[in-house]
Design a protein around this motif. Structure first.
Motif, PDB file in Angstrom:
ATOM      1  N   LEU A  58      16.375  30.314  62.659  1.00 44.99           N
ATOM      2  CA  LEU A  58      16.190  30.085  61.231  1.00 44.99           C
ATOM      3  C   LEU A  58      17.047  31.052  60.417  1.00 44.99           C
ATOM      4  O   LEU A  58      17.144  32.240  60.747  1.00 44.99           O
ATOM      5  CB  LEU A  58      14.715  30.248  60.833  1.00 44.99           C
ATOM      6  N   HIS A  59      17.639  30.545  59.358  1.00 37.48           N
ATOM      7  CA  HIS A  59      18.378  31.397  58.437  1.00 37.48           C
ATOM      8  C   HIS A  59      17.396  32.381  57.794  1.00 37.48           C
ATOM      9  O   HIS A  59      16.249  32.029  57.497  1.00 37.48           O
ATOM     10  CB  HIS A  59      19.043  30.534  57.364  1.00 37.48           C
ATOM     11  N   VAL A  62      15.403  31.094  54.889  1.00 38.90           N
ATOM     12  CA  VAL A  62      14.299  30.198  55.230  1.00 38.90           C
ATOM     13  C   VAL A  62      13.082  31.008  55.669  1.00 38.90           C
ATOM     14  O   VAL A  62      11.950  30.697  55.303  1.00 38.90           O
ATOM     15  CB  VAL A  62      14.730  29.208  56.327  1.00 38.90           C
ATOM     16  N   LYS A 499      24.634  23.941  55.558  1.00 39.11           N
ATOM     17  CA  LYS A 499      23.674  23.930  56.662  1.00 39.11           C
ATOM     18  C   LYS A 499      22.452  24.788  56.335  1.00 39.11           C
ATOM     19  O   LYS A 499      21.358  24.539  56.850  1.00 39.11           O
ATOM     20  CB  LYS A 499      24.331  24.405  57.950  1.00 39.11           C
ATOM     21  N   THR A 500      22.632  25.800  55.466  1.00 43.81           N
ATOM     22  CA  THR A 500      21.478  26.577  55.013  1.00 43.81           C
ATOM     23  C   THR A 500      20.567  25.713  54.168  1.00 43.81           C
ATOM     24  O   THR A 500      19.337  25.743  54.309  1.00 43.81           O
ATOM     25  CB  THR A 500      21.939  27.799  54.200  1.00 43.81           C
ATOM     26  N   GLN A 503      18.450  23.528  56.277  1.00 42.60           N
ATOM     27  CA  GLN A 503      17.274  24.208  56.822  1.00 42.60           C
ATOM     28  C   GLN A 503      16.176  24.337  55.767  1.00 42.60           C
ATOM     29  O   GLN A 503      14.996  24.154  56.058  1.00 42.60           O
ATOM     30  CB  GLN A 503      17.650  25.593  57.355  1.00 42.60           C
ATOM     31  N   ARG A 506      13.771  21.477  55.280  1.00 46.66           N
ATOM     32  CA  ARG A 506      12.659  21.291  56.207  1.00 46.66           C
ATOM     33  C   ARG A 506      11.350  21.776  55.621  1.00 46.66           C
ATOM     34  O   ARG A 506      10.270  21.466  56.149  1.00 46.66           O
ATOM     35  CB  ARG A 506      12.951  22.018  57.518  1.00 46.66           C
TER      36      ARG A 506
END
Length: 612
Positions: A58-59, A62, A499-500, A503, A506
């Protein structure tokens, strides 16, 4: 009676206006706010470096957002990010078995059954859920949805009319838990009543055969945040368990309606609602329901792209427009029909009604704001009344008053010998409870902590105002009535990637109780500012540079601030993906901005600095 704003004994001064809905499409003239004024900001405390790096997949941002929501530990995080399980058995609902037995007996005996719904999107979707289930069982129900001008909930006149049609069983949707006199009258007419509702329970339950309610006293099953459509789904679950049919939460045709009603009613999108809406959104994105396809087509939105914001700001206002300005049966018929041609005609009509609703709301909100501006001092709670307000948009006007003044607000639309009111609140003030403390002055009332409504005789309005404002002052004493914009993290824009954002997605569905994250970036250069908009150029488009790369940003409804934007700013915003010619880039939707360096109260430690 002319429209009037009611003052009070409050000592609070004017506060800054609240945040706006970035995709609502609603706008009120900002003549009273010609310049940029800073609001109070707060940014959540950054988690420790160890915590941010604890989950390699996970970033860190997030992880921070999950921590802000009280979600930590691998198992808890995994459950939150995959909310696909709905496991509460409907039999735990008190009276569920009695309701099922009575409905099946009505079917077997060929009795006439009526569904009594409500005129908002939650009531309409819940009514469609029960209508389709009854048809599946072999019952051809009468569906009654009152006009807004008739007032909320059941009435003795309606019960009498249904009795004359030979109805022996009424099942309510999104109403009935406070209808003591009406249900007692129904019993005297030989009609039994099953209530499905989620509104505030009074000291005692009504004299119904069954009361299906997620938060009734003495019940093991207690999930107070289900919407009316969710409660209707629970009754369907009990019926299907008794008849051996698949559970409704595994039925896309049910779940798409549950998602619509739940998001539209602005209940908390946590716990079970989060699971239900997640499933419902998946169903909605693949819908084959003609009415929903037509609604999306006229609203110019692709079903596959619908999220909770799309429901709340695009689909729900159109469904609600019928009940606000005409007859909610139009929305019911749209959702219940299998005819594509009829669906297109109904959807076009809803589109026209929604545009008319927007125009009426803008004009009425501007008037209400002007009325309040004439007060010598701003009260703890705002009450505006008059025959110049339409009952169909009273709640929207009340919401605008809350946004601008951060006070509980009530708008009473006087029509003939009746005042029909809608109320909206702020966090920490239960407006339904406050209104109930004035109950002896009201003809009827009900609602939630954040939104409520009531009916009142015009001659009692002044008495209500004094009492209600006294109650508000008592509850709000010592509270700073200024909205604080709550950001979840301070970030560096140049370290944020698509892409962050994927995430972060979600964490959806976003809504009440699980808001879309507001982020802050500091010391950004404003390279150009321009007004945009098809007709009135009411939005701002900003070209921003973070020192490493450019960003495009939109500030909706703030075109009047074009000349007030500083050359360097600190920005509070949300991200939004923007796809054009097959390419997707991130755009910033501005929540608020201020001159760079205005305040260091939100610290200097950026979550996004700590990449894995």
């Amino acid at each position: 009676m002319i429209a009037r704003a009611h003052g009070a004994r409050a000592e609070f001064g004017l506060c800054h206006p609240g945040i706006f809905s970035v995709v609502s499409g609603d706008f009120v003239k900002e003549a009273t706010r010609p310049s940029l004024r800073p609001k109070r900001w707060a940014v959540r405390k950054r988690l420790s470096l160890i915590e941010l790096k604890s989950y390699p997949d996970l970033h860190p941002l997030v992880v921070q957002l999950l921590g802000n929501r009280g979600i930590s530990g691998l198992a808890e995080i995994e459950r939150f990010l995959a909310p696909d399980k709905f496991g509460e058995p409907p039999q735990e609902l008190a009276d569920a078995n009695a309701a099922v037995e009575r409905i099946l007996r009505a079917r077997d005996c060929g009795e006439k059954v009526a569904i009594h719904g409500d005129y908002d999107a939650d009531g309409v979707t819940g009514s469609v859920i029960l209508f389709e289930e009854f048809r599946r069982l072999g019952i051809d129900p009468i569906v009654y949805i009152p006009l807004r001008s008739q007032g909320y909930g059941m009435s003795q006149a309606t019960v009498g009319d249904l009795a004359r049609q030979g109805v022996s069983l009424i099942v309510t949707v999104d109403c009935g838990v406070t209808a003591h006199a009406e249900i007692e009258f129904a019993n005297h007419q030989g009609i039994e009543v099953i209530v499905t509702d989620h509104h505030q329970v009074l000291e005692r339950l009504p004299p119904a055969l069954a009361v299906i309610h997620p938060n009734r006293p003495g019940q093991e099953y207690r999930y107070e945040d289900l919407a009316g459509s969710g409660v209707a789904m629970m009754l369907v679950g009990a019926l299907r368990a008794a008849t051996g049919a698949p559970a409704p939460w595994d039925d896309p045709s049910v779940m798409e309606l549950v998602a619509l009603g739940t998001v539209a009613d602005v209940v908390r999108l946590t716990g079970e609602n989060r699971s239900l809406v997640t499933r419902g959104l998946e169903a909605l994105r693949q819908t084959s329901r003609p009415g929903l396809l037509a609604l999306c087509e006229t609203a110019r939105v692709r079903p596959a792209s619908i999220d909770s914001s799309g429901i709340g700001f695009i689909l729900a206002p159109r469904l609600n427009a019928a009940g606000r300005l005409r007859d909610a049966r139009l929305s019911f018929d749209l959702l219940a029909t299998n005819d594509a041609s009829t669906s297109r005609e109904s959807a076009l009509e809803l589109e026209q009604l929604n545009r008319r609703r927007q125009k009426m709301m803008n004009e009425a909100a501007e008037k209400a704001l002007e009325e309040v501006a004439q007060l010598a001092e701003l009260p703890s709670a705002i009450v505006v009344s008059g025959d110049e307000y339409d009952p169909g948009i009273a709640g929207l006007v009340a919401a605008k008053l809350v946004e601008h003044h951060y006070r509980p607000a009530v708008v009473i639309a006087v029509v003939g010998d009746t005042g029909r009111a809608s109320a909206r609140s702020i966090e920490g003030f239960d407006i339904a409870q406050a209104i109930s403390e004035c109950g002896d002055l009201l003809s009827a009332h009900g609602g939630h902590a954040m939104a409520a409504g009531f009916s009142i005789k015009p001659e009692l309005i002044d008495d209500f105002v004094h009492r209600f404002q006294y109650v508000a002052e008592s509850h709000l004493t010592g509270q700073v009535l200024e909205e604080c914009l709550d950001a979840e993290a301070l970030i560096r824009l140049d370290l944020f990637e698509l892409k962050t954002f994927d995430q972060i997605s979600r964490i959806e569905p976003f809504g009440h109780g699980n808001p879309a994250p507001y982020l802050v970036a500091k010391d950004l250069e404003i390279r150009s500012v321009g007004r945009v908009g098809r007709e009135d150029r009411r939005h701002l488009r900003l070209d921003i540079h973070d020192g490493r790369r450019p960003w495009k940003a939109m500030w909706f409804g703030k075109g009047h601030l074009e000349q007030s934007i500083p050359p360097r700013v600190d920005l509070m915003f949300t991200f939004q993906p923007n796809t054009w010619n097959g390419l997707t880039e991130l755009r910033l939707n501005v929540v608020d901005l201020r001159a760079a360096g205005y305040s260091n109260s939100y610290g200097s430690e950026s979550v996004a600095n700590h990449r894995n």
